[in-house]
Design an enzyme around this catalytic site. Structure first.
Site, short mmCIF file in Angstrom:
data_model
loop_
_atom_site.label_atom_id
_atom_site.label_comp_id
_atom_site.label_asym_id
_atom_site.label_seq_id
_atom_site.Cartn_x
_atom_site.Cartn_y
_atom_site.Cartn_z
N VAL A 98 9.09 -3.18 68.72
CA VAL A 98 7.94 -3.98 69.12
C VAL A 98 7.76 -5.15 68.15
O VAL A 98 7.92 -4.98 66.94
CB VAL A 98 6.65 -3.12 69.10
N CYS A 99 7.39 -6.31 68.69
CA CYS A 99 6.97 -7.45 67.86
C CYS A 99 5.86 -8.18 68.61
O CYS A 99 5.22 -7.62 69.48
CB CYS A 99 8.15 -8.37 67.53
N ARG A 100 5.64 -9.43 68.30
CA ARG A 100 4.55 -10.17 68.93
C ARG A 100 4.87 -10.51 70.39
O ARG A 100 4.06 -10.28 71.28
CB ARG A 100 4.25 -11.46 68.14
#
Length: 99
Positions: A62-64
């Protein structure tokens, strides 16, 4: 590369599945909230922290927005890990977060 949507990942969590989620955002981004139970490993630290991961487990990255986690997923796959990118990242996450 394997991908999952934020909605699909949230459903798995809400259904009580035991998931290995890794948030590769920077400290200041994670401070605004992360998926409950996610492990924070900034993207730049991932190569040096592989000893914290197991090739026997599946990881959800997960990231932005999904770009950095996509790079993380590709890197982990190349190293022999089972990694799935959460497409759309936290921008698409509509479920609970922990601060």
């Amino acid at each position: 590369m394997q991908e999952i949507t934020a909605i699909e990942l949230a459903k798995k969590l809400n259904d009580g599945e035991s998931l290995n989620i890794i948030d590769v955002r920077e400290d200041e981004e994670v401070a605004q909230g992360k998926i409950p139970g996610a492990t924070h490993i900034p993207l730049g630290e991932l190569p040096d922290r592989l000893d914290e991961l197991s090739k026997e487990k599946q990881y959800y990255m997960v990231c932005r927005s999904g770009a950095r986690s996509g790079r993380a997923s590709a890197f982990l796959e190349a190293e022999g890990y089972d990694a799935t990118n959460m497409a759309g990242g936290m921008l698409d996450w509509e479920d609970e977060v922990e601060v």
